[in-house]
Design a protein around this motif. Structure first.
Motif, mmCIF file in Angstrom:
data_model
loop_
_atom_site.group_PDB
_atom_site.id
_atom_site.type_symbol
_atom_site.label_atom_id
_atom_site.label_comp_id
_atom_site.label_asym_id
_atom_site.label_seq_id
_atom_site.Cartn_x
_atom_site.Cartn_y
_atom_site.Cartn_z
ATOM 1 N N LYS A 188 0.798 -1.225 0.000
ATOM 2 C CA LYS A 188 0.000 0.000 0.000
ATOM 3 C C LYS A 188 0.833 1.279 0.000
ATOM 4 C CE LYS A 188 -4.006 -2.236 1.949
ATOM 5 N NZ LYS A 188 -5.068 -2.217 2.931
ATOM 6 N N GLY A 189 2.126 1.165 0.300
ATOM 7 C CA GLY A 189 3.019 2.314 0.240
ATOM 8 C C GLY A 189 3.107 3.090 1.543
ATOM 9 N N GLU A 190 4.111 3.966 1.585
ATOM 10 C CA GLU A 190 4.363 4.725 2.807
ATOM 11 C C GLU A 190 3.270 5.748 3.103
ATOM 12 O OE1 GLU A 190 7.762 7.317 5.186
ATOM 13 O OE2 GLU A 190 8.150 6.771 3.099
ATOM 14 N N ILE A 191 2.703 6.368 2.078
ATOM 15 C CA ILE A 191 1.672 7.381 2.312
ATOM 16 C C ILE A 191 0.463 6.750 3.010
ATOM 17 C CG2 ILE A 191 0.036 8.960 1.215
ATOM 18 C CD1 ILE A 191 2.277 9.536 -0.852
ATOM 19 N N TYR A 192 0.037 5.589 2.524
ATOM 20 C CA TYR A 192 -1.065 4.885 3.179
ATOM 21 C C TYR A 192 -0.696 4.561 4.620
ATOM 22 C CZ TYR A 192 -4.369 1.324 4.585
ATOM 23 O OH TYR A 192 -5.310 0.613 5.286
ATOM 24 N N PHE A 193 0.526 4.045 4.805
ATOM 25 C CA PHE A 193 0.976 3.696 6.147
ATOM 26 C C PHE A 193 0.927 4.900 7.073
ATOM 27 C CE2 PHE A 193 4.358 3.737 9.315
ATOM 28 C CZ PHE A 193 3.985 2.643 10.083
ATOM 29 N N ARG A 194 1.408 6.061 6.630
ATOM 30 C CA ARG A 194 1.444 7.256 7.480
ATOM 31 C C ARG A 194 0.031 7.718 7.847
ATOM 32 N NH1 ARG A 194 6.243 6.926 9.860
ATOM 33 N NH2 ARG A 194 7.880 6.775 8.315
ATOM 34 N N LYS A 195 -0.904 7.602 6.920
ATOM 35 C CA LYS A 195 -2.299 7.956 7.228
ATOM 36 C C LYS A 195 -2.870 7.017 8.282
ATOM 37 C CE LYS A 195 -3.493 10.064 2.821
ATOM 38 N NZ LYS A 195 -4.255 9.934 1.573
ATOM 39 N N ARG A 196 -2.618 5.735 8.098
ATOM 40 C CA ARG A 196 -3.117 4.727 9.040
ATOM 41 C C ARG A 196 -2.469 4.903 10.409
ATOM 42 N NH1 ARG A 196 -6.973 2.478 10.867
ATOM 43 N NH2 ARG A 196 -7.256 0.246 10.773
ATOM 44 N N GLU A 197 -1.189 5.218 10.410
ATOM 45 C CA GLU A 197 -0.441 5.463 11.644
ATOM 46 C C GLU A 197 -1.085 6.606 12.436
ATOM 47 O OE1 GLU A 197 4.272 5.881 12.294
ATOM 48 O OE2 GLU A 197 3.421 7.458 11.033
ATOM 49 N N ALA A 198 -1.436 7.695 11.745
ATOM 50 C CA ALA A 198 -2.058 8.847 12.407
ATOM 51 C C ALA A 198 -3.422 8.473 12.990
ATOM 52 C CB ALA A 198 -2.196 10.009 11.421
ATOM 53 N N GLU A 199 -4.193 7.676 12.261
ATOM 54 C CA GLU A 199 -5.513 7.253 12.746
ATOM 55 C C GLU A 199 -5.388 6.395 14.002
ATOM 56 O OE1 GLU A 199 -7.125 5.141 9.410
ATOM 57 O OE2 GLU A 199 -7.418 6.957 8.232
ATOM 58 N N VAL A 200 -4.475 5.435 13.970
ATOM 59 C CA VAL A 200 -4.296 4.533 15.115
ATOM 60 C C VAL A 200 -3.775 5.327 16.317
ATOM 61 C CG1 VAL A 200 -3.042 2.508 15.979
ATOM 62 C CG2 VAL A 200 -4.011 2.493 13.659
ATOM 63 N N LEU A 201 -2.851 6.248 16.096
ATOM 64 C CA LEU A 201 -2.338 7.083 17.183
ATOM 65 C C LEU A 201 -3.466 7.896 17.807
ATOM 66 C CD1 LEU A 201 0.063 8.182 18.834
ATOM 67 C CD2 LEU A 201 0.380 9.894 17.025
ATOM 68 N N GLN A 202 -4.291 8.486 16.979
ATOM 69 C CA GLN A 202 -5.410 9.284 17.486
ATOM 70 C C GLN A 202 -6.357 8.422 18.327
ATOM 71 O OE1 GLN A 202 -7.540 11.463 14.430
ATOM 72 N NE2 GLN A 202 -7.735 13.162 15.858
ATOM 73 N N ASP A 203 -6.648 7.224 17.863
ATOM 74 C CA ASP A 203 -7.504 6.303 18.622
ATOM 75 C C ASP A 203 -6.883 5.974 19.986
ATOM 76 O OD1 ASP A 203 -9.272 6.269 16.495
ATOM 77 O OD2 ASP A 203 -8.646 4.275 15.773
ATOM 78 N N LEU A 204 -5.578 5.715 20.005
ATOM 79 C CA LEU A 204 -4.904 5.383 21.258
ATOM 80 C C LEU A 204 -4.927 6.552 22.241
ATOM 81 C CD1 LEU A 204 -1.799 3.387 19.955
ATOM 82 C CD2 LEU A 204 -3.778 2.466 21.193
ATOM 83 N N MET A 205 -4.769 7.762 21.732
ATOM 84 C CA MET A 205 -4.746 8.934 22.607
ATOM 85 C C MET A 205 -6.108 9.207 23.235
ATOM 86 S SD MET A 205 -1.718 10.031 22.970
ATOM 87 C CE MET A 205 -1.218 8.334 22.905
ATOM 88 N N GLN A 206 -7.145 8.635 22.667
ATOM 89 C CA GLN A 206 -8.486 8.814 23.234
ATOM 90 C C GLN A 206 -8.811 7.790 24.315
ATOM 91 O OE1 GLN A 206 -11.206 8.989 19.903
ATOM 92 N NE2 GLN A 206 -10.231 10.820 19.083
ATOM 93 N N LEU A 207 -7.966 6.799 24.487
ATOM 94 C CA LEU A 207 -8.197 5.793 25.522
ATOM 95 C C LEU A 207 -8.061 6.450 26.902
ATOM 96 C CD1 LEU A 207 -6.176 2.758 24.098
ATOM 97 C CD2 LEU A 207 -8.667 3.088 24.076
ATOM 98 N N PRO A 208 -8.941 6.102 27.833
ATOM 99 C CA PRO A 208 -8.870 6.732 29.157
ATOM 100 C C PRO A 208 -7.741 6.194 30.037
ATOM 101 C CG PRO A 208 -10.666 5.153 29.087
ATOM 102 C CD PRO A 208 -10.089 5.209 27.694
ATOM 103 N N GLU A 209 -7.283 4.976 29.784
ATOM 104 C CA GLU A 209 -6.289 4.381 30.668
ATOM 105 C C GLU A 209 -4.867 4.880 30.374
ATOM 106 O OE1 GLU A 209 -8.597 2.331 29.099
ATOM 107 O OE2 GLU A 209 -7.498 1.521 27.422
ATOM 108 N N ASP A 210 -4.029 4.735 31.383
ATOM 109 C CA ASP A 210 -2.617 5.089 31.277
ATOM 110 C C ASP A 210 -1.868 3.960 30.582
ATOM 111 O OD1 ASP A 210 -3.225 7.362 32.726
ATOM 112 O OD2 ASP A 210 -2.458 6.589 34.620
ATOM 113 N N PHE A 211 -0.791 4.311 29.877
ATOM 114 C CA PHE A 211 0.029 3.306 29.217
ATOM 115 C C PHE A 211 1.358 3.904 28.803
ATOM 116 C CE2 PHE A 211 -2.975 4.964 25.998
ATOM 117 C CZ PHE A 211 -2.102 5.537 25.088
ATOM 118 N N ILE A 212 2.243 3.031 28.351
ATOM 119 C CA ILE A 212 3.517 3.418 27.750
ATOM 120 C C ILE A 212 3.399 3.061 26.270
ATOM 121 C CG2 ILE A 212 6.007 2.970 27.692
ATOM 122 C CD1 ILE A 212 5.574 1.972 30.691
ATOM 123 N N LEU A 213 3.764 3.985 25.401
ATOM 124 C CA LEU A 213 3.630 3.768 23.959
ATOM 125 C C LEU A 213 4.942 4.054 23.248
ATOM 126 C CD1 LEU A 213 1.816 3.266 21.410
ATOM 127 C CD2 LEU A 213 1.363 5.732 21.437
#
Length: 173
Positions: A50-75
């Motif tokens: 899918k290429g790097e551009i697709y990967f970077r878009k997906r990376e941003a989406e997954v990061l945003q989802d993780l930042m919305q989690l209420p629990e604490d974590f190490i990432l």
């Protein structure tokens, strides 16, 4: 609190994250592993199909989802994560986030990455030590601006993951 580890590939984000997790008991997440699980493909396969551009878009989406989690974590972020799109702004806008830059010298990165080319899609095509050094040097020049916006900077050269995790904890307290 969310402890976010950033730095160049090979800087030890994953191993330090696991060591920190074992010490303080917060769950450890690796952004690349989260993306792989959602895509049901390895990072290398995503880059190839899918290429790097697709990967970077997906990376941003997954990061945003993780930042919305209420629990604490190490990432552990990918090496380029804070340098693309609004990822760094997203992280810096979070009150409970502490950004930790694992700073690693060019020579140390060369040592660590020279045997890992096959597992690293961004460097798998580099077939000489000189090409690898030039590639890393260029990336470090471009990315250091982003990395240096972290709350903490920890040098990793010549240290074990446990020692680095201890330094992170010391600076957090």
């Amino acid at each position: 609190m969310k402890i976010i580890l950033l730095g160049y590939m090979g800087s030890g984000k994953t191993v330090v994250g696991r060591a920190l997790s074992g010490t303080i008991g917060l769950p450890f997440l690796d952004l690349d592993e989260q993306i792989s699980a959602k895509e049901e493909k390895s990072i290398s396969e995503i880059f190839e199909t899918k290429g790097e551009i697709y990967f970077r878009k997906r990376e941003a989406e997954v990061l945003q989802d993780l930042m919305q989690l209420p629990e604490d974590f190490i990432l552990a972020l990918g090496g380029g994560t804070p340098c693309y799109g609004d990822n760094l702004a997203l992280l810096k806008d979070q009150k409970e986030v502490i950004l930790v830059y694992l700073k690693t010298s060019l020579q140390e990165l060369l040592k660590r990455l020279s045997g890992e080319r096959e597992q690293r899609p961004l460097i798998s095509h580099l077939n000489s030590a000189e090409l690898l050094e030039d590639f890393i040097r260029k990336h470090l020049f471009e990315r250091t601006y982003y990395y240096n916006q972290s709350d903490l900077v920890i040098s990793t050269d010549g240290k074990t993951s446990e020692v680095i995790a201890g330094e992170v904890l010391e600076k957090l307290n």
